[in-house]
Enzyme design. Structure first.
Site, PDB file in Angstrom:
ATOM      1  N   CYS A   1       7.661  -0.457  23.059  1.00  0.00           N
ATOM      2  CA  CYS A   1       7.944   0.798  23.774  1.00  0.00           C
ATOM      3  C   CYS A   1       7.225   1.962  23.084  1.00  0.00           C
ATOM      4  CB  CYS A   1       9.462   1.025  23.893  1.00  0.00           C
ATOM      5  SG  CYS A   1      10.265   1.569  22.383  1.00  0.00           S
TER       6      CYS A   1
ATOM      7  N   ARG B   1       0.831  -1.212   0.000  1.00  0.00           N
ATOM      8  CA  ARG B   1       0.000   0.000   0.000  1.00  0.00           C
ATOM      9  C   ARG B   1       0.863   1.259   0.000  1.00  0.00           C
ATOM     10  NH1 ARG B   1      -4.375  -0.319   4.587  1.00  0.00           N
ATOM     11  NH2 ARG B   1      -4.878   1.755   3.804  1.00  0.00           N
TER      12      ARG B   1
ATOM     13  N   SER C   1     -17.904   6.784   3.298  1.00  0.00           N
ATOM     14  CA  SER C   1     -19.161   6.035   3.357  1.00  0.00           C
ATOM     15  C   SER C   1     -19.853   6.267   4.696  1.00  0.00           C
ATOM     16  CB  SER C   1     -18.907   4.545   3.120  1.00  0.00           C
ATOM     17  OG  SER C   1     -17.975   4.065   4.059  1.00  0.00           O
TER      18      SER C   1
ATOM     19  N   ASN D   1      -8.079   9.125   6.241  1.00  0.00           N
ATOM     20  CA  ASN D   1      -7.124   8.520   5.314  1.00  0.00           C
ATOM     21  C   ASN D   1      -5.734   8.420   5.926  1.00  0.00           C
ATOM     22  OD1 ASN D   1      -9.286   8.558   3.667  1.00  0.00           O
ATOM     23  ND2 ASN D   1      -8.591  10.251   2.372  1.00  0.00           N
TER      24      ASN D   1
ATOM     25  N   HIS E   1      -6.969   7.947  11.703  1.00  0.00           N
ATOM     26  CA  HIS E   1      -6.602   6.526  11.635  1.00  0.00           C
ATOM     27  C   HIS E   1      -5.106   6.315  11.450  1.00  0.00           C
ATOM     28  CE1 HIS E   1     -11.034   5.509  10.421  1.00  0.00           C
ATOM     29  NE2 HIS E   1     -10.896   5.796  11.690  1.00  0.00           N
TER      30      HIS E   1
HETATM   31  P1  OAD Z   1     -14.999   3.788   2.031  1.00  0.00           P
HETATM   32  O1  OAD Z   1     -14.268   2.968   1.021  1.00  0.00           O
HETATM   33  O2  OAD Z   1     -15.863   3.089   3.014  1.00  0.00           O
HETATM   34  O3  OAD Z   1     -15.940   4.837   1.292  1.00  0.00           O
HETATM   35  C1  OAD Z   1     -15.469   5.623   0.232  1.00  0.00           C
HETATM   36  C2  OAD Z   1     -16.548   6.623  -0.124  1.00  0.00           C
HETATM   37  O4  OAD Z   1     -16.019   7.478  -1.114  1.00  0.00           O
HETATM   38  C3  OAD Z   1     -17.835   6.015  -0.682  1.00  0.00           C
HETATM   39  O5  OAD Z   1     -18.942   6.578  -0.017  1.00  0.00           O
HETATM   40  C4  OAD Z   1     -17.812   6.426  -2.156  1.00  0.00           C
HETATM   41  O6  OAD Z   1     -19.123   6.680  -2.668  1.00  0.00           O
HETATM   42  C5  OAD Z   1     -17.014   7.704  -2.085  1.00  0.00           C
HETATM   43  N1  OAD Z   1     -16.306   8.064  -3.327  1.00  0.00           N
HETATM   44  C6  OAD Z   1     -15.809   7.260  -4.290  1.00  0.00           C
HETATM   45  N2  OAD Z   1     -15.221   7.978  -5.256  1.00  0.00           N
HETATM   46  C7  OAD Z   1     -15.318   9.280  -4.891  1.00  0.00           C
HETATM   47  C8  OAD Z   1     -14.897  10.518  -5.457  1.00  0.00           C
HETATM   48  N3  OAD Z   1     -14.239  10.560  -6.612  1.00  0.00           N
HETATM   49  N4  OAD Z   1     -15.185  11.659  -4.786  1.00  0.00           N
HETATM   50  C9  OAD Z   1     -15.856  11.629  -3.620  1.00  0.00           C
HETATM   51  N5  OAD Z   1     -16.274  10.504  -3.038  1.00  0.00           N
HETATM   52  C10 OAD Z   1     -16.019   9.335  -3.662  1.00  0.00           C
HETATM   53  O7  OAD Z   1     -13.915   4.723   2.751  1.00  0.00           O
HETATM   54  P2  OAD Z   1     -13.992   5.479   4.152  1.00  0.00           P
HETATM   55  O8  OAD Z   1     -15.359   5.968   4.428  1.00  0.00           O
HETATM   56  O9  OAD Z   1     -12.880   6.451   4.174  1.00  0.00           O
HETATM   57  O10 OAD Z   1     -10.415   2.472   8.490  1.00  0.00           O
HETATM   58  O11 OAD Z   1     -13.657   4.294   5.145  1.00  0.00           O
HETATM   59  C11 OAD Z   1     -13.579   4.556   6.510  1.00  0.00           C
HETATM   60  C12 OAD Z   1     -12.594   3.637   7.155  1.00  0.00           C
HETATM   61  O12 OAD Z   1     -12.904   2.274   6.834  1.00  0.00           O
HETATM   62  C13 OAD Z   1     -11.167   3.782   6.661  1.00  0.00           C
HETATM   63  O13 OAD Z   1     -10.496   4.872   7.252  1.00  0.00           O
HETATM   64  C14 OAD Z   1     -10.564   2.475   7.052  1.00  0.00           C
HETATM   65  C15 OAD Z   1     -11.657   1.550   6.587  1.00  0.00           C
HETATM   66  O14 OAD Z   1     -11.728   0.331   7.242  1.00  0.00           O
HETATM   67  C16 OAD Z   1      -9.350   1.896   9.063  1.00  0.00           C
HETATM   68  O15 OAD Z   1      -8.497   1.334   8.411  1.00  0.00           O
HETATM   69  C17 OAD Z   1      -9.333   2.015  10.541  1.00  0.00           C
END
Ligand code: OAD
Length: 273
Positions: free
Chosen positions: A153, A78, A216, A110, A142
């Protein structure tokens, strides 16, 4: 709630521009979608990381205890993938807007560091790369792919170089206590850094607007940050091509990609000067 899709309704867009212009304090809560147009995979959409990988095998403390090499291999991949990506017009519009006015805070889920890279690039262009005010650096709820911390440590450091995950013996170890280092990210089942979290909620509570971009909104506590803005009397504006559980609470939901919508809302042309 107003929903606007392509072609965006100009009254709705003007309303949001005016709301943002008049706000004394704005929190931008971002998620993986803000980096989608940079080529960084999201978690839950088509091609999302959690479609092809099982979180419990890769992103939990138990997974790391069981097979640190496999977990590091995934994070090394990644890191490489993100290193090949660049901030997109959405990240850049946010950074330029933060430099153009005060009271704009980025709170991000992110771990890709792209908001910070956009800010450092913007600073380089405007004043020869001076050190950023802490206010303009993102709060990373995160953690970061580009930091490591010790499994034993309190050692914690930025770490950008390659990680050789070909065997257990080549994994990075702590310079203080020689224990294994791990990515400084929050895994499932782990608590967020309480200082970072309480700062995010405090900023959101005081904000006139929470601009929720590319998430999301299903992972808490991050997804509750905009609700603190509502409780404090402010408004939510959502930028996402798809609806989310937060959409109903939004004053305006702009259904479009952030790389297009954020410049349209925040750039100086859009602001009228
Ligand atoms: P998700 O992958 O759950 O959601 C991504 C969101 O971005 C969706 O609602 C899409 O509709 C939207 N999306 C896609 N393309 C886009 C664009 N060009 N412009 C705007 N929006 C767009 O990602 P997160 O909500 O960030 O946690 O996920 C939350 C957490 O779940 C992450 O931080 C991670 C994951 O497990 C950890 O790792 C702790």
């Amino acid at each position: 709630m107003t929903v606007t899709e392509h072609p965006f309704d100009s009254d709705a867009m003007d309303g949001v521009r005016a709301l943002l212009r008049d706000a004394s304090s704005v929190v931008i809560l971002s998620g993986a979608g803000v980096s989608a147009e940079s080529g960084v995979p999201t978690f839950r959409g088509p091609g999302g990381l959690w479609r092809s990988h099982r979180p419990e095998e890769l992103a939990t403390p138990g997974a790391f205890r069981g097979d640190p090499r496999l977990v590091w291999e995934w994070y090394a991949w990644r890191r490489e993938r993100v290193s090949e990506c660049a901030p997109n017009p959405g990240h850049r519009a946010v950074a330029a807007w933060q430099l153009a006015r005060s009271g704009v805070y980025v709170v991000t889920q992110n771990v890709d560091g792209l908001h910070e890279r956009a800010m450092l690039e913007a600073l380089g262009e405007t004043d020869g790369g001076g050190a950023p005010r802490p206010e303009v650096l993102p709060l990373e709820l995160h953690g970061s792919l580009f930091r490591v911390r010790c499994t034993q440590c309190s050692y914690r450091q930025p770490h950008r170089g390659p990680v050789d995950a070909s065997s257990l013996s080549t994994l990075p170890t702590c310079p203080r206590c020689a224990s294994l280092l791990r990515p400084d990210v929050v895994w499932f089942g782990e608590a967020l850094d309480p200082r970072v979290l309480s700062r995010a909620f405090e900023l959101a509570r005081r904000a006139d607007v929470c601009l929720v971009v590319g998430t999301s909104a299903v992972v808490h506590p991050a997804a509750s940050v905009p609700l603190a803005t509502l409780e404090g009397g402010g408004r939510i504006v959502e930028v996402n091509p798809d609806p989310t559980p937060l959409s109903e609470s939004a004053w305006v939901a702009i259904r479009g990609p952030s790389g297009e919508v954020l410049p349209a809302l925040l750039s100086s042309d859009a602001r009228g000067g």
